[in-house]
Design a protein around this motif. Structure first.
Motif, short mmCIF file in Angstrom:
data_model
loop_
_atom_site.label_atom_id
_atom_site.label_comp_id
_atom_site.label_asym_id
_atom_site.label_seq_id
_atom_site.Cartn_x
_atom_site.Cartn_y
_atom_site.Cartn_z
N THR A 69 0.85 -1.19 0.00
CA THR A 69 0.00 0.00 0.00
C THR A 69 0.89 1.25 0.00
N GLN A 70 0.27 2.41 -0.10
CA GLN A 70 1.03 3.66 -0.09
C GLN A 70 1.78 3.87 1.21
N SER A 75 -1.06 -5.44 1.20
CA SER A 75 -2.50 -5.44 0.97
C SER A 75 -3.07 -6.86 0.83
#
Length: 143
Positions: A69-70, A75
Motif C-alpha cells: 500500500t502507499q 495489501s
C-alpha cells in the motif's frame, strides 16, 4: 461430477492444505518495517492466483511488490505466499529490525522443505522438479 466442480473442489482442497502448511510456521511479532525487503519473488501458481483474486497482479519484473500500500503495508497479507511468510523466520532471511520468531529461527533446510511443499501443493508440479527457494540457491533472495 462435472470437470468444473472437480477442479473447484481440488482448488479448495489445495487452499486448505496450503493454509495448514502455513499454520506450521512459528509466530513472529512484525513491526511493519520490512517494506524495503519486498521485491520480486517466486511463488506457486495457486499462491499467485489467490493474490490475483484480491486484485493484485505480481510479476517477477516489478522492482517492488505491487501488493504494498502507499504506507508500505501488505495489501494481501492474509494470502501472502510462503516466501513472504518465511521472512524473518529463517536466520538467512533475518529481520533487519530485530523481529525474531517465537522458539528461534528455522534452519535453511527446513525453510527449503517448506517452500518445496508450498510449491508442490500450489503448483501440482512434478515433485522431482527443484523449487526456486531463495534460500541458499541462486534464486530470488529478497522478499
Amino acid at each position: 461430477m462435472s470437470r468444473r466442480r472437480r477442479e473447484a473442489r481440488d482448488s479448495r482442497d489445495r487452499v486448505a492444505e496450503l493454509e495448514q502448511l502455513y499454520a506450521e510456521l512459528p509466530q513472529i511479532q512484525c513491526k511493519d518495517f520490512c517494506v524495503e525487503s519486498c521485491g520480486p519473488i517466486a511463488m506457486s501458481p495457486l499462491e499467485r492466483q489467490r493474490i490475483k483474486e484480491r486484485g493484485v497482479e505480481i510479476t517477477t519484473l516489478a522492482p517492488t511488490c505491487p501488493a504494498l500500500t502507499q504506507i508500505g503495508l501488505c495489501s494481501v497479507y492474509e494470502v501472502r505466499p510462503m516466501i513472504c511468510r518465511l521472512w524473518g523466520l529463517v536466520e538467512q532471511m533475518a529481520c533487519l529490525w530485530g523481529c525474531r520468531p517465537e522458539g528461534g529461527f528455522l534452519d535453511d533446510l527446513t525453510a527449503r522443505r517448506l517452500l518445496r511443499r508450498a510449491d508442490v501443493i500450489g503448483a501440482q508440479t512434478n515433485p522431482a522438479r527443484p523449487a526456486v527457494t531463495g534460500i541458499g540457491d541462486d534464486g530470488p533472495a529478497r522478499r
